[in-house]
Design a protein around this motif. Structure first.
Motif, PDB file in Angstrom:
ATOM      1  N   TRP A  16       0.811  -1.217   0.000  1.00 54.84           N
ATOM      2  CA  TRP A  16       0.000   0.000   0.000  1.00 54.84           C
ATOM      3  C   TRP A  16       0.843   1.265   0.000  1.00 54.84           C
ATOM      4  O   TRP A  16       0.489   2.249  -0.650  1.00 54.84           O
ATOM      5  N   ALA A  17       1.970   1.245   0.693  1.00 49.48           N
ATOM      6  CA  ALA A  17       2.811   2.446   0.695  1.00 49.48           C
ATOM      7  C   ALA A  17       3.373   2.715  -0.701  1.00 49.48           C
ATOM      8  O   ALA A  17       3.402   3.870  -1.160  1.00 49.48           O
ATOM      9  N   THR A  18       3.773   1.654  -1.380  1.00 51.83           N
ATOM     10  CA  THR A  18       4.285   1.809  -2.744  1.00 51.83           C
ATOM     11  C   THR A  18       3.181   2.279  -3.687  1.00 51.83           C
ATOM     12  O   THR A  18       3.401   3.153  -4.534  1.00 51.83           O
ATOM     13  N   PRO A  31      -3.752   3.312  -8.645  1.00 51.35           N
ATOM     14  CA  PRO A  31      -2.830   3.216  -7.505  1.00 51.35           C
ATOM     15  C   PRO A  31      -3.471   3.695  -6.199  1.00 51.35           C
ATOM     16  O   PRO A  31      -3.211   3.125  -5.134  1.00 51.35           O
ATOM     17  N   THR A  32      -4.340   4.693  -6.289  1.00 49.60           N
ATOM     18  CA  THR A  32      -5.047   5.178  -5.100  1.00 49.60           C
ATOM     19  C   THR A  32      -5.969   4.103  -4.552  1.00 49.60           C
ATOM     20  O   THR A  32      -5.968   3.819  -3.343  1.00 49.60           O
ATOM     21  N   VAL A  33      -6.755   3.496  -5.416  1.00 48.74           N
ATOM     22  CA  VAL A  33      -7.686   2.445  -4.997  1.00 48.74           C
ATOM     23  C   VAL A  33      -6.928   1.266  -4.391  1.00 48.74           C
ATOM     24  O   VAL A  33      -7.291   0.758  -3.319  1.00 48.74           O
ATOM     25  N   ILE A  34      -5.874   0.849  -5.053  1.00 44.27           N
ATOM     26  CA  ILE A  34      -5.077  -0.271  -4.546  1.00 44.27           C
ATOM     27  C   ILE A  34      -4.459   0.089  -3.196  1.00 44.27           C
ATOM     28  O   ILE A  34      -4.534  -0.683  -2.234  1.00 44.27           O
ATOM     29  N   GLY A  35      -3.869   1.267  -3.115  1.00 40.45           N
ATOM     30  CA  GLY A  35      -3.224   1.686  -1.875  1.00 40.45           C
ATOM     31  C   GLY A  35      -4.183   1.735  -0.697  1.00 40.45           C
ATOM     32  O   GLY A  35      -3.900   1.196   0.372  1.00 40.45           O
ATOM     33  N   LEU A  36      -5.324   2.360  -0.883  1.00 48.13           N
ATOM     34  CA  LEU A  36      -6.279   2.492   0.226  1.00 48.13           C
ATOM     35  C   LEU A  36      -6.909   1.152   0.592  1.00 48.13           C
ATOM     36  O   LEU A  36      -7.102   0.857   1.776  1.00 48.13           O
ATOM     37  N   THR A  37      -7.203   0.329  -0.396  1.00 45.70           N
ATOM     38  CA  THR A  37      -7.798  -0.987  -0.128  1.00 45.70           C
ATOM     39  C   THR A  37      -6.834  -1.887   0.624  1.00 45.70           C
ATOM     40  O   THR A  37      -7.189  -2.509   1.630  1.00 45.70           O
ATOM     41  N   VAL A  38      -5.603  -1.939   0.149  1.00 43.65           N
ATOM     42  CA  VAL A  38      -4.608  -2.800   0.804  1.00 43.65           C
ATOM     43  C   VAL A  38      -4.261  -2.255   2.191  1.00 43.65           C
ATOM     44  O   VAL A  38      -4.016  -3.030   3.123  1.00 43.65           O
ATOM     45  N   ALA A  39      -4.281  -0.943   2.365  1.00 37.41           N
ATOM     46  CA  ALA A  39      -4.028  -0.362   3.693  1.00 37.41           C
ATOM     47  C   ALA A  39      -5.084  -0.840   4.684  1.00 37.41           C
ATOM     48  O   ALA A  39      -4.758  -1.250   5.811  1.00 37.41           O
ATOM     49  N   LEU A  40      -6.338  -0.790   4.276  1.00 43.05           N
ATOM     50  CA  LEU A  40      -7.413  -1.249   5.150  1.00 43.05           C
ATOM     51  C   LEU A  40      -7.243  -2.735   5.475  1.00 43.05           C
ATOM     52  O   LEU A  40      -7.341  -3.141   6.637  1.00 43.05           O
ATOM     53  N   LEU A  41      -6.964  -3.534   4.462  1.00 44.84           N
ATOM     54  CA  LEU A  41      -6.781  -4.969   4.689  1.00 44.84           C
ATOM     55  C   LEU A  41      -5.593  -5.255   5.598  1.00 44.84           C
ATOM     56  O   LEU A  41      -5.643  -6.153   6.443  1.00 44.84           O
ATOM     57  N   SER A  42      -4.514  -4.493   5.445  1.00 46.42           N
ATOM     58  CA  SER A  42      -3.340  -4.741   6.287  1.00 46.42           C
ATOM     59  C   SER A  42      -3.644  -4.435   7.750  1.00 46.42           C
ATOM     60  O   SER A  42      -3.194  -5.162   8.643  1.00 46.42           O
ATOM     61  N   VAL A  43      -4.438  -3.412   8.003  1.00 49.08           N
ATOM     62  CA  VAL A  43      -4.809  -3.088   9.386  1.00 49.08           C
ATOM     63  C   VAL A  43      -5.738  -4.163   9.953  1.00 49.08           C
ATOM     64  O   VAL A  43      -5.623  -4.538  11.121  1.00 49.08           O
TER      65      VAL A  43
END
Length: 105
Positions: A16-18, A31-43
């Motif tokens: 998500w950071a990348t 990239p925004t959608v991927i970043g925010l989605t993966v950030a939520l999943l990682s938390v």
């Protein structure tokens, strides 16, 4: 299983950071959608690890591995600095993460 969740969450932090770096300040959709989605999943996955791990240890490992991973992505894919000081500091973070893991056994 908690350590596996924590490792997966840390790997996802690298993704998500990348992706957010590639979003160019949220101006590029995917990239925004991927970043925010993966950030939520990682938390969410980090939260699963917190069932069995102390929060201080889990969060330090999560952010430490994520930071080192993102720095390595920057070095390998984005031509960021490989100064000796930077590499030493990244190594010290990894030593701390390993120490925290060993301290929990």
């Amino acid at each position: 299983m908690a350590w596996i969740y924590l490792l997966v969450a840390s790997l996802m932090e690298m993704v998500w950071a990348t992706a957010l770096k590639q979003s160019d300040g949220f101006t590029r959709l995917w990239p925004t959608v991927i970043g925010l989605t993966v950030a939520l999943l990682s938390v969410v996955i980090l939260t699963l690890s917190l069932r069995d791990l102390p929060i201080g240890t889990a969060y330090a490992v999560f952010t430490g591995l994520g930071a080192v991973g993102v720095a390595l992505v920057g070095i390998l894919a984005l031509n960021e600095s490989t100064s000796p000081t930077r590499l030493l500091c990244l190594t010290l973070i990894l030593v701390g993460v390993v120490g925290l893991q060993l301290g929990e056994n």
